[in-house]
Write a protein that holds these residues in place. Structure first.
Motif, PDB file in Angstrom:
ATOM      1  N   ASP A  19       1.014  -0.919  -0.240  1.00  0.00           N
ATOM      2  CA  ASP A  19      -0.014  -0.378   0.107  1.00  0.00           C
ATOM      3  C   ASP A  19       1.081   1.216  -0.055  1.00  0.00           C
ATOM      4  O   ASP A  19       2.251   1.552   0.195  1.00  0.00           O
ATOM      5  CB  ASP A  19      -1.088   0.184   1.553  1.00  0.00           C
ATOM      6  CG  ASP A  19      -1.887   0.895   1.408  1.00  0.00           C
ATOM      7  OD1 ASP A  19      -2.216   1.695   0.529  1.00  0.00           O
ATOM      8  OD2 ASP A  19      -1.350   1.643   2.298  1.00  0.00           O
ATOM      9  N   MET A  20       0.558   2.261  -0.320  1.00  0.00           N
ATOM     10  CA  MET A  20       1.067   3.707  -0.195  1.00  0.00           C
ATOM     11  C   MET A  20       1.281   4.250   0.998  1.00  0.00           C
ATOM     12  O   MET A  20       2.384   4.425   1.544  1.00  0.00           O
ATOM     13  CB  MET A  20       0.957   4.025  -1.450  1.00  0.00           C
ATOM     14  CG  MET A  20       1.731   5.525  -1.809  1.00  0.00           C
ATOM     15  SD  MET A  20       1.367   7.151  -3.294  1.00  0.00           S
ATOM     16  CE  MET A  20       0.062   7.396  -2.993  1.00  0.00           C
ATOM     17  N   ASP A  21      -0.365   5.121   0.868  1.00  0.00           N
ATOM     18  CA  ASP A  21      -0.076   6.232   2.470  1.00  0.00           C
ATOM     19  C   ASP A  21      -0.261   5.406   3.684  1.00  0.00           C
ATOM     20  O   ASP A  21      -1.448   4.614   3.748  1.00  0.00           O
ATOM     21  CB  ASP A  21      -1.786   6.986   1.810  1.00  0.00           C
ATOM     22  CG  ASP A  21      -1.403   7.566   0.782  1.00  0.00           C
ATOM     23  OD1 ASP A  21      -0.834   8.553   0.188  1.00  0.00           O
ATOM     24  OD2 ASP A  21      -2.548   7.630  -0.380  1.00  0.00           O
ATOM     25  N   GLY A  22       0.486   6.402   4.557  1.00  0.00           N
ATOM     26  CA  GLY A  22      -0.026   5.232   5.222  1.00  0.00           C
ATOM     27  C   GLY A  22       1.259   4.268   5.569  1.00  0.00           C
ATOM     28  O   GLY A  22       1.679   3.502   6.665  1.00  0.00           O
ATOM     29  N   GLY A  56      -7.936   4.865   3.170  1.00  0.00           N
ATOM     30  CA  GLY A  56      -8.251   3.508   2.958  1.00  0.00           C
ATOM     31  C   GLY A  56      -9.305   3.235   2.348  1.00  0.00           C
ATOM     32  O   GLY A  56      -9.226   2.558   1.085  1.00  0.00           O
ATOM     33  N   HIS A  57      -9.917   4.380   1.651  1.00  0.00           N
ATOM     34  CA  HIS A  57     -10.814   4.223   0.645  1.00  0.00           C
ATOM     35  C   HIS A  57     -10.743   5.276  -0.476  1.00  0.00           C
ATOM     36  O   HIS A  57      -9.607   5.964  -0.604  1.00  0.00           O
ATOM     37  CB  HIS A  57     -12.048   4.818   1.514  1.00  0.00           C
ATOM     38  CG  HIS A  57     -12.934   4.402   2.786  1.00  0.00           C
ATOM     39  ND1 HIS A  57     -13.933   3.673   2.415  1.00  0.00           N
ATOM     40  CD2 HIS A  57     -13.175   4.743   3.581  1.00  0.00           C
ATOM     41  CE1 HIS A  57     -14.241   3.006   3.242  1.00  0.00           C
ATOM     42  NE2 HIS A  57     -13.812   3.427   4.064  1.00  0.00           N
ATOM     43  N   THR A  58     -10.830   5.073  -1.654  1.00  0.00           N
ATOM     44  CA  THR A  58     -11.045   5.761  -2.618  1.00  0.00           C
ATOM     45  C   THR A  58     -11.591   6.753  -2.588  1.00  0.00           C
ATOM     46  O   THR A  58     -12.648   6.918  -1.745  1.00  0.00           O
ATOM     47  CB  THR A  58     -11.256   5.177  -3.743  1.00  0.00           C
ATOM     48  OG1 THR A  58     -12.579   4.762  -4.065  1.00  0.00           O
ATOM     49  CG2 THR A  58     -10.715   3.370  -4.370  1.00  0.00           C
ATOM     50  N   ARG A  59     -11.361   7.804  -2.891  1.00  0.00           N
ATOM     51  CA  ARG A  59     -12.466   8.692  -2.779  1.00  0.00           C
ATOM     52  C   ARG A  59     -13.950   8.925  -3.473  1.00  0.00           C
ATOM     53  O   ARG A  59     -14.851   9.148  -2.512  1.00  0.00           O
ATOM     54  CB  ARG A  59     -12.566  10.576  -4.430  1.00  0.00           C
ATOM     55  CG  ARG A  59     -13.457  11.181  -4.802  1.00  0.00           C
ATOM     56  CD  ARG A  59     -12.934  12.300  -3.587  1.00  0.00           C
ATOM     57  NE  ARG A  59     -13.801  13.211  -3.914  1.00  0.00           N
ATOM     58  CZ  ARG A  59     -14.779  13.641  -3.739  1.00  0.00           C
ATOM     59  NH1 ARG A  59     -15.876  12.541  -2.932  1.00  0.00           N
ATOM     60  NH2 ARG A  59     -15.937  14.743  -3.763  1.00  0.00           N
ATOM     61  N   LYS A  60     -14.547   7.803  -4.444  1.00  0.00           N
ATOM     62  CA  LYS A  60     -15.672   7.199  -4.391  1.00  0.00           C
ATOM     63  C   LYS A  60     -16.565   6.652  -3.293  1.00  0.00           C
ATOM     64  O   LYS A  60     -17.297   7.128  -2.632  1.00  0.00           O
ATOM     65  CB  LYS A  60     -15.800   6.289  -5.020  1.00  0.00           C
ATOM     66  CG  LYS A  60     -17.215   6.042  -5.934  1.00  0.00           C
ATOM     67  CD  LYS A  60     -16.918   4.858  -6.555  1.00  0.00           C
ATOM     68  CE  LYS A  60     -18.610   4.423  -6.515  1.00  0.00           C
ATOM     69  NZ  LYS A  60     -18.601   2.780  -8.252  1.00  0.00           N
ATOM     70  N   SER A 179      -4.216   0.163   7.451  1.00  0.00           N
ATOM     71  CA  SER A 179      -5.658   0.501   7.551  1.00  0.00           C
ATOM     72  C   SER A 179      -6.092  -1.152   8.088  1.00  0.00           C
ATOM     73  O   SER A 179      -5.241  -1.898   7.120  1.00  0.00           O
ATOM     74  CB  SER A 179      -5.400   1.687   7.214  1.00  0.00           C
ATOM     75  OG  SER A 179      -6.112   1.199   5.801  1.00  0.00           O
ATOM     76  N   LEU A 180      -7.567  -1.103   8.915  1.00  0.00           N
ATOM     77  CA  LEU A 180      -8.504  -1.821   8.929  1.00  0.00           C
ATOM     78  C   LEU A 180      -8.737  -1.933   7.888  1.00  0.00           C
ATOM     79  O   LEU A 180      -8.799  -3.159   7.255  1.00  0.00           O
ATOM     80  CB  LEU A 180      -9.120  -1.392   9.798  1.00  0.00           C
ATOM     81  CG  LEU A 180      -8.873  -0.715  11.610  1.00  0.00           C
ATOM     82  CD1 LEU A 180      -9.839  -0.334  11.989  1.00  0.00           C
ATOM     83  CD2 LEU A 180      -7.617  -1.616  11.728  1.00  0.00           C
ATOM     84  N   ILE A 196       0.987  -2.829   9.349  1.00  0.00           N
ATOM     85  CA  ILE A 196       1.778  -1.744   9.847  1.00  0.00           C
ATOM     86  C   ILE A 196       1.348  -1.044  10.421  1.00  0.00           C
ATOM     87  O   ILE A 196       0.723   0.195   9.690  1.00  0.00           O
ATOM     88  CB  ILE A 196       3.519  -1.756   9.399  1.00  0.00           C
ATOM     89  CG1 ILE A 196       4.392  -2.964   8.725  1.00  0.00           C
ATOM     90  CG2 ILE A 196       4.675  -0.458  10.129  1.00  0.00           C
ATOM     91  CD1 ILE A 196       5.605  -2.289   7.852  1.00  0.00           C
ATOM     92  N   PRO A 197       0.662  -1.210  11.490  1.00  0.00           N
ATOM     93  CA  PRO A 197      -0.484   0.360  12.448  1.00  0.00           C
ATOM     94  C   PRO A 197       0.318   1.365  12.224  1.00  0.00           C
ATOM     95  O   PRO A 197       1.538   1.823  12.774  1.00  0.00           O
ATOM     96  CB  PRO A 197      -1.256  -0.257  13.704  1.00  0.00           C
ATOM     97  CG  PRO A 197      -0.609  -1.823  13.290  1.00  0.00           C
ATOM     98  CD  PRO A 197       0.965  -1.629  13.001  1.00  0.00           C
ATOM     99  N   ASP A 198      -0.390   2.346  11.198  1.00  0.00           N
ATOM    100  CA  ASP A 198       0.024   4.418  11.541  1.00  0.00           C
ATOM    101  C   ASP A 198      -0.871   4.658  11.835  1.00  0.00           C
ATOM    102  O   ASP A 198      -0.819   5.003  13.493  1.00  0.00           O
ATOM    103  CB  ASP A 198      -0.442   4.622   9.798  1.00  0.00           C
ATOM    104  CG  ASP A 198      -0.112   5.931   9.705  1.00  0.00           C
ATOM    105  OD1 ASP A 198       1.354   6.644  10.121  1.00  0.00           O
ATOM    106  OD2 ASP A 198      -1.023   6.971   8.779  1.00  0.00           O
TER     107      ASP A 198
END
Length: 224
Positions: A19-22, A56-60, A179-180, A196-198
């Motif tokens: 994953d990227m963010d976080g 963890g969500h897309t914009r939609k 993320s969850l 790896i929790p952020d």
């Protein structure tokens, strides 16, 4: 925390999907700061609970959270535009903080014979900006961004697409998430998941979906 890994599990992995963010970048902190500025400027009830619900969500996928936490007729488009702009200005001014020495980590992973990919809820433009800033874009064999899938995380689509493009089975993929909802995505896709929790700590349910829960990216080296 997590399960001990037997050789039979480790031997079947062919690719590690990040994953990227976080996970690789501390972009969630940048996002939180930006949302706080949006709330102050537009006089909106931007709470930590609201911000964390978007991770963890897309914009939609974020639309459900907007509908849950925001008042009717709130200036959604303007708020989202400002959020993107404030993040951009922060990145230009301060750069994009990384979670570890990523070049060293990816060189280690390559030496171990694993392929490297990314599956993210972010848009491709943000992905390429962050990877270029960290000088790690060439390590990724494939990148799956939000534009490439119909359903964002926690749907398994993004990881199924990554496995498809890699021409491997999801069971041959090790996923690294923070993320969850993202853990749920990797688990439902049939991959092995390390968390790896952020910003959010795992629940018991999430712990059961992970083969390991680590403190930082460097600890991956002791597992692979």
């Amino acid at each position: 925390m997590g399960f001990l890994l037997g050789e039979n599990i480790m031997d079947k992995w062919k690719a590690i999907i990040f994953d990227m963010d976080g996970t690789l970048f501390d972009t969630e902190t940048i996002s939180m700061k930006a949302w706080k500025k949006v709330g102050k400027e537009l006089n909106l009830p931007i709470t930590d609970e609201f911000i964390l619900s978007l991770i963890g969500h897309t914009r939609k996928g974020q639309q459900k959270m907007f509908d849950k936490y925001m008042p009717k007729d709130w200036p959604q488009e303007e708020a989202c535009r400002l959020h993107v702009e404030y993040q951009r200005l922060d990145k230009i001014k301060n750069g994009v903080p990384v979670k570890a020495n990523l070049i060293q980590l990816f060189e280690y992973i390559k030496q171990k014979g694993y392929r490297i990919a990314m599956a993210t809820s972010a848009v491709k433009e943000d992905v390429l900006l962050n990877l270029h800033d960290a000088n790690i874009e060439d390590y990724f064999e494939i990148i799956v961004s939000s534009e490439m899938i119909e359903h964002g995380k926690p749907s398994p689509d993004v990881y199924l697409k990554a496995a498809e493009l890699l021409h491997v089975s999801p069971k041959e993929c090790l996923v690294i998430e923070d993320s969850l909802n993202c853990v749920r995505s990797g688990y439902d896709a049939g991959t092995s998941v390390i968390m790896i929790p952020d910003k959010i700590q795992p629940t018991k349910e999430i712990e059961s979906m992970c083969i390991h829960i680590l403190n930082n990216l460097d600890e991956i080296k002791s597992i692979i």
